[in-house]
Every structure is written in structure tokens, then in C-alpha cells.
Design a protein around this motif. Structure first.
Motif, short mmCIF file in Angstrom:
data_model
loop_
_atom_site.label_atom_id
_atom_site.label_comp_id
_atom_site.label_asym_id
_atom_site.label_seq_id
_atom_site.Cartn_x
_atom_site.Cartn_y
_atom_site.Cartn_z
N LEU A 88 16.12 -41.12 -36.21
CA LEU A 88 17.16 -40.30 -35.61
C LEU A 88 17.65 -39.30 -36.65
O LEU A 88 17.90 -39.66 -37.80
N SER A 89 17.77 -38.04 -36.25
CA SER A 89 18.28 -37.02 -37.17
C SER A 89 19.34 -36.20 -36.44
O SER A 89 19.22 -35.92 -35.25
N ALA A 90 20.37 -35.83 -37.19
CA ALA A 90 21.45 -34.99 -36.66
C ALA A 90 21.67 -33.87 -37.66
O ALA A 90 21.77 -34.10 -38.87
N GLY A 91 21.73 -32.63 -37.15
CA GLY A 91 21.87 -31.49 -38.04
C GLY A 91 22.78 -30.43 -37.46
O GLY A 91 23.07 -30.41 -36.27
N ALA A 92 23.22 -29.54 -38.33
CA ALA A 92 24.07 -28.43 -37.91
C ALA A 92 23.84 -27.25 -38.85
O ALA A 92 23.59 -27.42 -40.04
N ASN A 93 23.92 -26.05 -38.28
CA ASN A 93 23.84 -24.80 -39.05
C ASN A 93 24.88 -23.85 -38.54
O ASN A 93 25.13 -23.77 -37.32
N GLU A 133 27.66 -11.89 -34.99
CA GLU A 133 28.31 -12.00 -36.29
C GLU A 133 28.72 -13.44 -36.59
O GLU A 133 29.14 -13.75 -37.70
N LEU A 134 28.56 -14.32 -35.61
CA LEU A 134 28.98 -15.71 -35.79
C LEU A 134 28.05 -16.62 -34.99
O LEU A 134 27.68 -16.29 -33.86
N PHE A 135 27.70 -17.74 -35.58
CA PHE A 135 26.95 -18.75 -34.82
C PHE A 135 27.24 -20.12 -35.40
O PHE A 135 27.58 -20.27 -36.58
N ALA A 136 27.11 -21.12 -34.56
CA ALA A 136 27.20 -22.53 -34.97
C ALA A 136 26.31 -23.32 -34.01
O ALA A 136 26.57 -23.36 -32.80
N ILE A 137 25.25 -23.91 -34.55
CA ILE A 137 24.25 -24.59 -33.73
C ILE A 137 24.03 -26.00 -34.28
O ILE A 137 23.83 -26.18 -35.49
#
Length: 821
Positions: free
Chosen positions: A625-630, A677-681
Motif C-alpha cells: 500500500l502506498s499513499a502520496g501527495a504532491n 498557478e496552484l495544484f494539490a494532488i
């Protein structure tokens, strides 16, 4: 009376006869001894006969008898044996004649050349590395037979157990020969089946996946793992043991591992007999120390396992390494950490006590680097974690070996320890085997995003043995063309600092996605500092010339992004990476943060920030299981507008389920992305085993990607320049005969578009742009399939957007693949 005297007389006569015989025999022996001594008195000379290339004096120097010595059969026999043992002679005889020794010799021939015939699976250079004989060496039958055995063993290690080698000798003038090894390779000896006996808790298929040796199957034509090798069998035996010990079976044993040749001689049948034992859990764990001033409570956090966890031998090994390193950093480099395991079989519990004791004080007297024929000593020594004079520490020596291997300059690295000049001194030898570090690569690939991709690259990772790297790379595809030259200097200025520079030219064609073309030409300098064992800090400065060219649509639409300007960027990034494997990750985490600051000498002014991280956890074997954010944000701190090329475009590999640049702000009338100009994934992914053999190279994962992307400072302006031209001659137009329109400036119409004055779009149709920027939540779900094919890695992404906007571009299927040759 007469009879008595007659008896005495007869006995006396017999005794006299015997006595006379003994005296005569003794006299005869003495006479022969005197005669022998007279014949073999002293050796007056030694003469050698039969020698051709070896000097007589050289032959005499091997002998233990010299002219002037008394003749001695034992010494002559010893000299004879010595001459035979030199390997120079096929036959030797010594004869005493005319007060001297005559030595008859027949010299062994000299090998003129060695040739191999009949070999195709193994090349000549592989044989030449293995055999001891060579041109201009002395031929002996024993050496030839020894080399034949070496070659047969080489074939056995490659899986050909029926190989047959016959040496042939061709006589040449001057006592020379040509040595020919006639080889019959035979077929590869495969593995028809692998069987397990005694495995009650794991299926055969599961255990087979742990082995390097594989059963012979038709689809393994690209692999050599299905050939039998005794060394691989021994390794597999250890792999099975490690597997069971990590699954909680602390009493596990491999009773036997037997390979039997089938009747036809073409395959082996391998049978493992196992004794599984019972499953254990970890119980109480503690640390005991005999070292002064050592607070064991402060070391408890280094224990990798907790009470109630399933027993895992790897956790114990990792704990030992961590404790050894920790106490070593406290000044106890010679400390020894020993785990004491106490099994409670009735309860199925294992208690562990880690005992830390002061080991014998042993110091490193000398460190030798051997067989590095190309790489300089200092390039290797700067990777060492120990120095001469340090206390011996096995963990640091093992880490030094790992560091040397990670350079990528050597095929093999082996460490050995031997006694020094004193009892408390050790000598450490690092044996390395150089390998080629230059590479000429040709690459080809195909993807749904880039179409056909061609690449050529030249690189050298160990320039002149200094550890420097240089690369030249040229690639082209339908949408991207790139040329790049790079140079990297590790340990710059003698410090743990990696520095380098790059020169590049990049041409990106975004006509399909955002109706513009970007060209960048420039150079950059960079430096990287290791901040900790798993962390590094990098900084860079980049100066480039950037040109943006907009495409005109047939309808006359033009998003008017053209510019040609210089850009100057300085930035940094901080990265932490604790993953156990960068490709097939099962545990660990990553974190990164970085910023690019544009300004200084260029015409762009912004601060672009990026953050990212990912955590991996193995919930079950092969289930990860992997959880990530950018996240990213670009801030325009000056008076200059942000260029379209500076913004964030997401989709494709960065937001699966959407097309490349298919999610985020868009010009609605032309359906062209404008960048955000903004992102969160964020992403959640779980690797799912397919139940297929590992050699198929197939891995799959279920995923969901979700996040927001938005914020765009674009303002409405002239879109349809062709339609705007009509305003010049329209007497009803508010811009009739407008001078700035005639000069193609369109500033007045742009202002009208922004204010929607005079209802321009209602009167003149699609004249002005219409930007949409809903920074709302999006989400996708899907499956990823990775195939490590014989032709290179291939990836398939199948995704579906479950939350999206109506102007987003979804992409249900994507794939990419390529190879180098």
C-alpha cells in the motif's frame, strides 16, 4: 659311550659348518662393500644430455648433488624427483658412468598457440580467463587435464552438463606444439521440475517464486534461470530459509536439497525436503549492556519489532546493525551486539535480549584496494566509512563495501579480513573487478502521449578513472526534441559535494494540448550535498533563452502568447529517500521540497514552490500500500505577467484518468489548456499480485488519484483576430478606423473584451476569449499494469474520472514503452 661321543662329534661338525658359512658371508659382504666404495667414490663431473632450450647449468642448479660429492643413491633419487617436479621435462634419467653422473632429459614442448573449436555458447575470451596454460608456456599433460576440468566446470555453471572437451596436440618444429581444445558443448541441461516435501503452510508455487532457479518452460527462451547450476541451488537453499524465517518460522530447516539427472540426461529434477516447525510471535525485547555510561533505554527505539508482531529474522538483523552503528558513534567501535533468542514453544513466543559487550580491541592496520586497474585509489577510498587506525567495525566495513558497489564501476566487490603484524591489528582488503563504464545507447519507444520516440546517447560514468561522468543525449519525438550535454564531478574540491553543469536545447510542440510551441536554449550549473544517510540538498542556477510561438487556427483564433525573452532561475530542492528499492519498493518513504526563483537577469519574476512525499507499507507479502501527495504554487511577485510555460500542467502520468494537460484552467472556445498557478494532488495505490510466475515480469496496482488544480490570472482578450479585422471597415463598429487596431495592437478591443463593453461577443460572435477556472475537486480510479518485457518496460494505465468538470479531457487508456540496444 661310543654313541654319545659320536653324537657330540656330529653336533660339533654341524656347528663348525654353520659358523664357517657365516664368516664367509660376512667376508663376501665386506669385500662387495669395499668394491662398491671403490666403484662409487666421488662424483667427478655432471653431464647433461638431451637439452635443447634449457641451459645445462640451469638443469644442474636444480640438483642437490654437485661435482666432488660422494655418491649417494638417496641424493641422486632426490635430484631426479626435483627435475621431474619442475614441469620442464617429459622424462629424466640419471646414470653413474666413468666417475661422473650423466643426466638424460627430454624437454616438454613449448605451446605455440592455443585454439578452441566447436564452442558457440561460450566465447574464447571467457576460456582464456579461466585456463592457466597460454602461449609460450610449458606443455604438461597434468596442466592440460586441469584446464580441461576448468572448462568443463565453466560449462556446468552455464547449465551444460553433457559438455565434452578433448585436447589435441599438433607438433611443430623446434619442440613447439599447437594445443587445440575440441569442444562438444551439448544441449543446455534444464530443470524439468522443482518439488517440495514437508511444506504444509505454503504452496509449491509460492516457494518456487523465492528461487533463482526456475523450471524449464517454453516462454523462458530469453532467460537462463531454467538451467541447472549447483551454485544457484545452494543460493536457493538459503533463499528458502530466509523466506520462512521472515514468515515467523524460527525453527525452520532445509533438511536436504537434491538434484537428480533424468534418464535422458537432458534435465534435472530438484527436490527440497523441508521442516517448517511452528509459527512464532515476538515477545519481550530488551537491551543489556556491559559498557560504561551506556543508557540502554535510549536505544530501545532502534528495535525494529514490537511485542505481538510476527517473528521476522530480518527485523533482528536490522536491529543488530542499528545498535552496532549507534554504539559505534558513541565511541565503542569494537562493541559487539549479539541477539539472544529464547523460544517459548508452548506459547509460540520468542523473547529477544540484545546484549552489547565490549569486544576485543582490534584496530585497522591497513586498507588495501586491489585489482583496480583503471579507477584511481582515491576515488574508491573516499567512499569508505572507515580509515586506517580506526577500531574495527564490521557494520561500517559492510557499508563501505555497499558504497563501493553503488558507484557502478565494478562488476564484483569482495571484502576480506586478515591478521596484521600484531595480535590487535587487522588488514582489510577490498578486491574489485573493473567493468566497462562507457555506454553508447540507441533507444526507441512509443507512447500515447509522445508517439514514436527515438534516442541516442553517449555516456562515460568514470572518466579517466577519476569518477567523473559526462553524457551526450539526443532525443526526438513527434512533440519533443532535445539535445543535452552534461558533466558531473563528485567530491568537488575534496568535499562531499557533487557539482556539474548542463548545456541544453529543448523544443516542445504543444499544438495538440495548448496551441503553442516552446523553445528553450541555455545552460545550468548544479551542486548536491548529502545531508544525512538518506537525505540530500541540491541547488542550481539556470540561464536560458525562451521563445513561445502561438499557432493560428483556421478560424483565425490565436491565443496571442508569443514572446521571446531571457529567463534566469535559481533554486534548491531537499530530498529524503528511505525506500528499500527505488523500483520494486515494499517499504520506506520519500519527501521532497523545492523552490525555483526567477528574476535577477531575466524577464520573468516568480517563485515556484513544489512539495511531495510518498509512504510505502507492505500489508502482506506482495501486497504493498502506498499513499502520496504532491502540491505546487507559483507566485508572481513582480509586475511582469506569468508566461504560459511557467504554469503547472497536470494530467497523463501526473493525474491518471485525464489526458496530458487535460485538467485545470482552459480557454473554453478553443478548448485549450492554459495552465494553473496552484495544484494539490493525492494518490492511493495498492500493488496486487497476479499469481503468475515472477519471470513473466507483470505487476499490477489499483489506484485512485484526487485533488484540485486551478487559479489562473489570464484575462479575456481578443481571440479571433480575423473577426477583429472586420471591425475596421464596419461603420457600426465602435472601433471603426481605430488606429491601434490598424497597428495590430488590439489594446482597445482587449479592454472591451475584459469589460464586455458594447456586448462584443453578442454582436460579433466569438471575438473574445472565455477562460474557465473552476479549482474544484477531481478524482479518478483505475488500474496500472507494468510489464518488464524482453523488449523493455511497458506500462498500461486504465483510468476513469469519477469527479470532473465538463471541460476536462478524460483519458481512459494510456500506454508507453521502449527499450535500449
Amino acid at each position: 659311550m661310543f654313541k654319545y661321543n659320536l653324537t657330540v662329534f656330529i653336533k660339533s661338525l654341524l656347528m663348525f659348518s654353520v659358523f664357517s658359512s657365516i664368516i664367509y658371508a660376512q667376508e663376501t659382504t665386506d669385500n662387495q662393500s669395499i668394491q662398491s666404495s671403490q666403484i662409487y667414490e666421488r662424483i667427478m663431473f655432471i653431464e647433461v644430455r638431451g637439452s635443447q632450450r634449457i641451459e645445462s647449468d640451469t638443469i644442474k642448479s636444480y640438483m642437490t648433488v654437485k661435482p666432488g660429492d660422494l655418491y649417494d643413491d638417496a641424493e641422486v633419487d632426490r635430484s631426479l624427483k626435483i627435475l621431474f617436479n619442475t614441469g620442464l621435462f617429459a622424462d629424466v634419467a640419471i646414470r653413474y658412468e666413468n666417475s661422473g653422473l650423466i643426466v638424460f632429459v627430454i624437454e616438454n614442448p613449448i605451446i605455440n598457440r592455443i585454439d578452441f573449436e566447436g564452442n558457440s555458447a561460450l566465447k574464447d575470451d571467457k576460456f582464456e580467463e579461466e585456463i592457466e596454460l597460454g602461449p609460450r608456456s610449458v606443455y604438461t599433460r597434468s596442466k592440460v587435464q586441469a584446464d580441461v576440468q576448468r572448462l568443463i566446470e565453466l560449462y556446468r555453471r552455464s547449465g551444460r552438463f553433457s559438455a565434452f572437451i578433448e585436447p589435441k596436440v599438433i607438433r611443430q618444429p623446434q619442440n613447439r606444439i599447437d594445443l587445440i581444445f575440441e569442444i562438444t558443448e551439448g544441449p543446455t541441461t534444464g530443470v524439468s521440475s522443482i518439488n517440495f516435501l514437508g511444506n504444509r503452510n505454503f504452496r509449491d508455487r509460492k516457494l518456487k517464486s523465492q528461487l533463482v532457479t526456475k523450471e524449464s518452460k517454453w516462454w523462458r527462451f530469453f532467460s537462463s534461470d531454467d538451467s541447472y547450476d549447483p551454485d544457484k541451488l545452494a543460493y536457493d537453499r538459503e533463499q528458502i530459509r530466509k523466506f520462512y524465517l521472515d514468515e515467523g518460522y524460527a525453527d525452520f530447516q532445509v533438511v536436504s536439497a537434491v538434484a537428480e539427472l533424468t534418464k535422458d540426461g537432458n534435465n534435472f529434477v530438484i527436490t527440497f525436503v523441508l521442516d517448517e516447525g511452528q509459527v512464532y510471535e515476538f515477545g519481550e525485547s530488551s537491551i543489556e549492556s556491559s559498557l560504561e555510561n551506556m543508557d540502554t533505554d535510549e536505544l530501545l527505539y532502534l528495535i525494529e519489532h514490537r511485542k505481538g508482531n510476527q517473528y521476522k529474522a530480518t527485523d533482528i538483523d536490522m536491529t543488530v546493525d542499528a545498535l552496532t552503528l549507534a554504539v559505534g558513534e558513541e565511541g565503542y567501535a569494537s562493541a559487539e551486539v549479539r541477539p539472544r533468542v529464547r523460544r517459548k514453544r508452548e506459547e509460540g513466543i520468542v523473547d529477544i535480549v540484545y546484549s552489547i559487550d565490549e569486544g576485543p580491541r582490534v584496530y585497522i592496520e591497513k586498507i588495501n584496494i586491489n585489482e583496480n586497474t583503471r579507477t584511481r585509489d582515491e576515488v574508491i577510498r573516499r567512499e569508505l566509512r572507515v580509515s586506517e587506525g580506526d577500531a574495527y567495525n564490521k557494520v561500517l566495513i559492510d557499508r563501505s563495501e555497499t558504497k563501493i558497489k553503488s558507484l557502478g564501476y565494478f562488476r564484483e566487490v569482495e571484502t576480506s579480513i586478515r591478521p596484521g603484524t600484531e595480535e590487535d591489528r587487522m588488514i582489510v582488503d577490498f578486491e574489485v573487478e573493473e567493468q566497462p563504464t562507457g555506454e553508447l545507447s540507441l533507444g526507441a519507444g512509443f507512447s500515447s502521449a509522445e508517439s514514436l520516440l527515438l534516442e541516442i546517447g553517449i555516456s562515460e560514468r568514470n572518466l579517466l578513472g577519476r569518477g567523473q561522468s559526462v553524457r551526450l543525449n539526443i532525443s526526438t519525438s513527434e512533440r519533443r526534441k532535445q539535445f543535452e550535454i552534461g558533466f558531473t564531478q563528485p567530491y568537488f574540491l575534496g568535499r562531499r559535494l557533487t557539482a556539474g553543469f548542463d548545456i541544453f536545447h529543448i523544443d516542445n510542440d504543444y499544438r495538440r494540448y495548448s496551441s503553442y510551441r516552446s523553445t528553450q536554449s541555455g545552460a545550468s550549473i548544479r551542486a548536491v550535498w548529502p545531508m544525512a544517510e538518506y537525505a540530500s540538498l541540491s541547488v542550481f542556477y539556470r540561464y536560458l533563452k525562451e521563445e513561445i510561438s502561438s499557432y493560428f487556427f483556421q478560424s483565425g483564433y490565436n491565443l496571442a502568447d508569443d514572446y521571446n525573452a531571457d529567463k534566469s532561475e535559481i533554486g534548491y530542492s531537499y530530498v529524503i529517500d528511505t525506500r528499500d528499492d527505488p523500483i520494486d519498493t515494499t517499504r520506506g518513504w520519500t519527501f521532497s521540497v523545492g523552490q525555483d526563483i526567477a528574476g535577477l537577469l531575466g524577464e520573468s519574476e516568480y517563485i515556484r514552490s513544489n512539495f511531495g512525499g510518498r509512504y510505502y507499507y507492505e500489508i502482506a507479502r506482495n501486497w504493498v500500500l502506498s499513499a502520496g501527495a504532491n502540491a505546487g504554487y507559483i507566485y508572481n511577485y513582480g509586475n511582469k505577467d506569468l508566461r504560459i510555460n511557467d504554469r503547472f500542467f497536470k494530467g497523463g502520468n501526473t493525474f491518471r484518468g485525464f489526458d496530458r494537460a487535460g485538467v485545470g484552467p482552459k480557454e473554453k472556445l478553443t478548448d485549450r489548456p492554459r495552465g494553473a498557478e496552484l495544484f494539490a494532488i493525492g494518490t492511493l495505490e495498492v500493488t496486487v499480485p497476479l499469481g503468475l510466475p515472477d519471470e513473466f515480469g507483470l505487476r499490477t496496482a489499483l489506484f485512485t488519484d484526487f485533488g484540485i488544480i486551478g487559479k489562473n490570472d489570464d484575462e479575456d482578450r481578443v481571440l479571433n483576430t480575423g473577426r477583429a479585422q472586420e471591425l475596421v471597415g464596419d461603420i457600426n463598429s465602435p472601433f471603426y478606423n481605430l488606429s491601434d487596431l490598424l497597428s495590430q495592437n488590439y489594446s482597445a478591443i482587449n479592454e472591451a473584451c475584459r469589460n464586455d463593453s458594447a456586448g462584443l461577443n453578442e454582436i460579433y460572435g466569438t471575438l473574445c476569449t472565455r477562460f474557465v477556472d473552476d479549482a474544484t475537486f477531481r478524482a479518478t480510479v483505475g488500474v496500472t499494469l507494468n510489464w518488464n518485457s524482453p523488449f523493455g518496460p511497458i506500462r498500461f494505465d486504465i483510468g476513469r474520472a469519477v469527479v470532473s468538470e465538463d471541460y476536462d479531457d478524460a483519458k481512459f487508456f494510456r500506454f508507453s514503452g521502449g527499450t535500449k540496444f
